[in-house]
Design an enzyme around this catalytic site. Structure first.
Site, PDB file in Angstrom:
ATOM      1  CG  ASP A   8      -1.739   1.235   1.414  1.00  0.00           C
ATOM      2  OD1 ASP A   8      -1.686   2.109   0.531  1.00  0.00           O
ATOM      3  OD2 ASP A   8      -2.443   1.337   2.435  1.00  0.00           O
ATOM      4  CE  LYS A  71      -1.705   6.885  -3.497  1.00  0.00           C
ATOM      5  NZ  LYS A  71      -2.211   5.949  -2.457  1.00  0.00           N
ATOM      6  CD  GLU A 176      -5.118   3.359  -2.386  1.00  0.00           C
ATOM      7  OE1 GLU A 176      -5.954   4.154  -1.909  1.00  0.00           O
ATOM      8  OE2 GLU A 176      -3.986   3.711  -2.752  1.00  0.00           O
ATOM      9  CG  ASP A 198      -9.297   4.663   1.361  1.00  0.00           C
ATOM     10  OD1 ASP A 198      -8.875   5.357   2.314  1.00  0.00           O
ATOM     11  OD2 ASP A 198      -8.539   4.026   0.612  1.00  0.00           O
TER      12      ASP A 198
END
Ligand code: ADP
Ligand code: MG
Length: 618
Positions: A8, A71, A176, A198
Site C-alpha cells: 500500500d 503521491k 485500494e 476510504d
C-alpha cells in the site's frame, strides 16, 4: 522462489504485507517493530537519503529538504500543482506541461523517484524480515501495488515506474477499495453490494462494488484526490498559526502540524485533550498550549466530513442504487477512526460500517491476498475492475472523442480509424486524452503519438486503425495498423506528464549509484542512536544513589570528572554528521564509564543482598 508482497503506497503511510501459510500478515520493520512507514523522504546536507520516521523527524529541522505527500504529485504536471505549491515547504520545479521535479539540495527528484525510495525502504524492510526468519531466499523483487480507484492513466503509469526504479517488478496495480474488500474476505459472501469508504491522509475514495459468486465488479467509483486527514490538519494549523505569537518559519509551521495531529489522534479516543506545540531549542516546555474538546473539533471539521458525502451520493447515483440498498459498508484509512466520520457514514448508509480490521492495514493485506492469487495461480477468484475515466482523442476543432467509456470493465479495448489530409502524407499526429468533458482543454492530456511509416498514397486513402488497450492495471497501451497494406505502424510516444523508457532506465541506474550514500546515511543514524543510548545510560549512572558512596571507596580520583568531560564531548557531537568522530566519542565514553558501571552494579547487588533499601546504605 523469491517472495511476492502486497504494498500500500499511501499518501501518508506506506506498508507491506504478505501471505504466510494462507494467512495475510503485515510486515513490521524488524528493527523498530513499526508497521506503518511514513511516506516521507528527506535528503541531508551530504546527499544521504532518509525515509520514514527519521525523515519525519527531519521535517522539524530541515523542512526545505523533506518531501511528504508525494503521491499527490504522481503523474501530474507543474501546472496542475501550481495552486498548492505554496502549502509545501519543499521546492517544486517545472513549468507548464511535463513532469514536476522536487528540488532537494543538489539533486532534483521526480515523484516516481521519491516513491521509489519509499518502495526501496519497504523492500529492504521485508527482506530483513524474511532474512531474520531464516528464509533461504529472502529477496523481494515482485509486488502488487495499490492505487486510489480515481487514479488516471498517468498516475498509474507513474506508480508502475516507481516500482521499476526501485527494482521491483509490479505484477499488478489494483484499486485500494478492491484490495480492502479482499482483506475482509467479502468475496466469500453471498451476492451483495459493498460500499468502500476510504478516508486517508490525502485522498478520499468511495467505491460501490458488486460481489457475486466470488466475483468482484466495480459498479462505480468516485472521490476526491484532494480530500483527507491533511485537510483536517490544515484547518487546525490555521487556527493555531494565528495564536502562537511567534514568527511562523517553515520549521514552526511543521512543529504546529505535528502538535495538531497528536491532538487529532487523541480526540478519536478521548473527549478532550491539550494541544501542545514544542520547538527545538526552546527547552522542554511547550511554546503554545490550548485545551480542545471533541465537540469543538467536530464542529471545526464537520464541513470536511460533509464533503466526503458528496462523492458518496454521486457514486450511488452512478450505480443506480439508493443508500439503503448497500449490504456492506467497509471503512478504510486512518481518518475513519474519527468518531464523527463513523457516525456520518453510518447515517448515510443506514447501517454500521465494518471497522473490525485496522483501517490503515486493510489495503496492504488485500494487496498481499491478490499477490498470492497471482503467484499460486489460484483462479477461484476473478477480479474485475472498471476504468474510472473515459479515454479518447482530440478531433478537429478541439473536441474530445471518447474511445473507451468510463466504467468499462478492464481489460478493455477500443479502436478508431484515421486517414491522411494531404497527398503522400507519411505521418499523423494523435493526441490522447482522459476525462469526461467535451473540450480538449478541460480533459487530461495523456500523451501525443506520432504514427509513422504510412505508405505514400493520395489523401484520404490510407485506412489507419489505432487500437487503445487498457490492461488489467488500468494502464493504456496503443498500437496501430494501416489496413490496406496490413503494415504495422510505428508509434512514437511522448507522455504528457510521465517518464520515457530511457528516463526510467537512467533513474534505476542512478538509484544504484546513490545507494552508497544511502547506506552511509543509515549507518550514521545507527551511530547516533548508539551514542544517544550511551549518553542516557551515563546520565542515569551519574544520578545513581550509590554514586557518592562509590566515589569515596571505589573510584579513582578524577574518574568522575573524566566521565563528565567525555559525556559533554559526546553530547556536543550528537548532531554532527561525521560518523567516524561520533563513533570514536561513543567509544571513549563507553571506555571511561566501564569501571563505574561495574562498581555500581556490585553495589546494587550488595545492597540487595544485605536486604537494606538504598536509602539506608549511608
Ligand atoms: P493514506 O492512505 O493517505 O496513506 P492512512 O490510511 O495511513 O493514509 O491515514 C492517514 C491519516 O489518518 C492521517 O491523516 C492520520 O492523521 C489519520 N489518522 C490516523 N490515525 C488516526 C486517528 N486515530 N484519529 C484520526 N485520524 C487518524
Ligand atoms: Mg490509503
Amino acid at each position: 522462489m523469491s517472495h511476492v508482497v502486497g504494498i500500500d503506497l499511501g499518501t501518508t503511510n506506506s506498508l507491506v504485507a504478505w501471505v504466510r501459510d494462507g494467512e495475510p500478515t503485515v510486515i513490521p520493520d524488524p528493527a523498530s517493530g513499526e508497521v506503518l512507514l511514513p511516506s516521507i523522504v528527506s535528503v541531508d546536507e551530504r546527499g544521504g537519503v532518509h525515509v520514514g520516521r527519521e525523515a519525519q523527524r527531519r521535517l522539524l529541522t530541515d523542512a526545505g529538504h523533506t518531501v511528504y505527500s508525494v503521491k499527490r504529485f504522481m503523474g501530474r504536471g507543474a501546472a496542475d500543482v501550481a495552486g498548492e505549491a505554496s502549502f509545501f515547504p519543499f521546492e517544486l520545479r517545472g513549468e507548464g506541461e511535463g513532469v514536476v521535479r522536487i528540488g532537494l539540495g543538489e539533486r532534483a527528484f521526480t515523484p516516481p523517484e521519491v516513491s521509489a525510495l519509499i518502495l526501496r525502504e519497504l523492500k529492504r524492510r521485508a527482506e530483513a524480515y524474511f532474512q531474520e526468519r531464516g528464509e533461504f531466499d529472502f529477496e523481494v523483487d515482485r509486488a502488487v501495488i495499490t492505487v486510489p480507484a480515481y487514479f488516471n492513466d498517468a498516475q498509474r503509469t507513474a506508480t508502475r515506474d516507481a516500482g521499476r526504479i526501485a527494482g521491483i517488478e509490479v505484477l499488478r496495480i489494483i484499486n485500494e477499495p478492491t484490495a480492502a474488500s479482499l482483506a475482509y474476505g467479502l468475496d466469500k459472501h453471498r451476492a451483495g453490494t459493498i460500499a468502500v469508504y476510504d478516508f486517508g491522509g490525502g485522498t478520499f475514495d468511495i467505491s460501490i462494488l458488486r460481489v457475486e459468486e466470488g466475483v468482484f465488479q466495480v459498479l462505480a467509483t468516485n472521490g476526491d484526490t484532494h480530500l483527507g486527514g491533511d485537510d483536517i490538519d490544515r484547518l487546525l494549523v490555521e487556527q493555531v498559526v494565528g495564536a502562537v505569537g511567534i514568527e511562523t518559519t517553515p520549521e514552526v509551521v511543521q512543529a504546529i502540524r505535528l502538535a495538531v495531529i497528536q491532538a487529532k489522534l487523541d480526540l478519536s479516543a478521548e473527549e478532550e485533550t491539550e494541544l501542545r506545540v514544542y520547538l527545538a531549542g526552546r527547552g522542554t516546555a511547550p511554546v503554545y498550549r490550548r485545551r480542545i474538546t471533541r465537540g469543538e473539533f467536530e464542529s471545526l471539521i464537520a464541513p470536511v466530513v460533509e464533503r466526503t458525502l458528496v462523492p458518496c451520493r454521486a457514486a450511488l447515483a452512478d450505480a443506480s442504487l439508493a443508500a439503503g440498498q448497500v449490504d456492506e459498508v467497509v471503512m478504510v484509512g486512518g481518518s475513519t477512526r474519527i468518531p464523527l466520520v463513523r457516525r456520518a457514514v453510518h447515517e448515510l448508509f443506514g447501517r454500521p460500517p465494518h471497522v473490525e480490521l485496522n483501517p490503515d492495514e486493510v489495503v496492504a493485506i488485500g494487496a498481499a491476498v491478490q499477490a498470492n492469487i497471482l503467484v499460486t495461480g489460484n483462479r477461484d477468484m476473478l477480479l474485475l475492475d472498471v476504468t474510472p475515466l473515459s479515454l479518447g482523442i482530440e478531433t478537429m476543432g478541439g473536441a474530445m472523442e471518447k474511445i473507451i467509456l468510463r466504467n468499462s470493465t478492464i481489460p478493455a479495448t477500443g479502436t478508431e480509424m484515421f486517414t491522411t489530409f494531404v497527398d503522400n502524407q507519411t505521418a499523423v499526429d494523435i493526441h490522447v486524452l482522459q476525462g469526461e468533458r467535451e473540450l480538449v482543454g478541460d480533459n487530461r492530456s495523456l500523451a501525443r503519438f506520432r504514427l509513422r511509416g504510412i505508405p505514400p498514397m493520395p489523401a484520404g486513402l490510407p485506412r489507419l486503425q489505432v487500437r487503445f488497450q487498457i490492461d488489467a492495471n488500468g494502464i493504456l497501451g496503443v498500437s496501430a495498423r494501416e489496413l490496406r497494406t496490413g503494415l504495422e505502424q510505428s508509434i512514437e510516444v511522448k507522455p504528457s506528464y510521465g517518464l520515457s523508457e530511457e528516463e526510467v532506465e537512467r533513474m534505476l541506474l542512478e538509484s544504484f549509484e546513490h545507494a552508497e550514500a544511502d547506506v552511509e546515511a543509515r549507518l550514521l543514524i545507527e551511530a547516533r542512536n548508539e551514542a544517544e543510548s550511551v549518553v542516557r545510560a551515563t546520565e542515569k549512572s551519574l544520578r545513581n544513589p550509590d554514586l557518592e558512596a562509590a566515589k569515596r571507596s571505589d573510584l579513582a580520583p578524577g574518574e568522575i570528572e573524566a566521565i563528565e568531560s567525555a559525556l559533554a564531548d559526546l553530547r556536543d557531537g550528537l548532531a554532527s554528521a561525521d560518523r567516524a568522530t561520533l563513533e570514536r566519542k561513543t567509544q571513549v565514553l563507553n571506555d571511561v564509564t566501564r569501571h563505574l558501571a561495574e562498581v555500581l552494579m556490585n553495589r546494587g547487588v550488595q545492597s540487595a543482598l544485605s536486604g537494606r533499601s538504598i536509602d539506608h546504605v549511608e
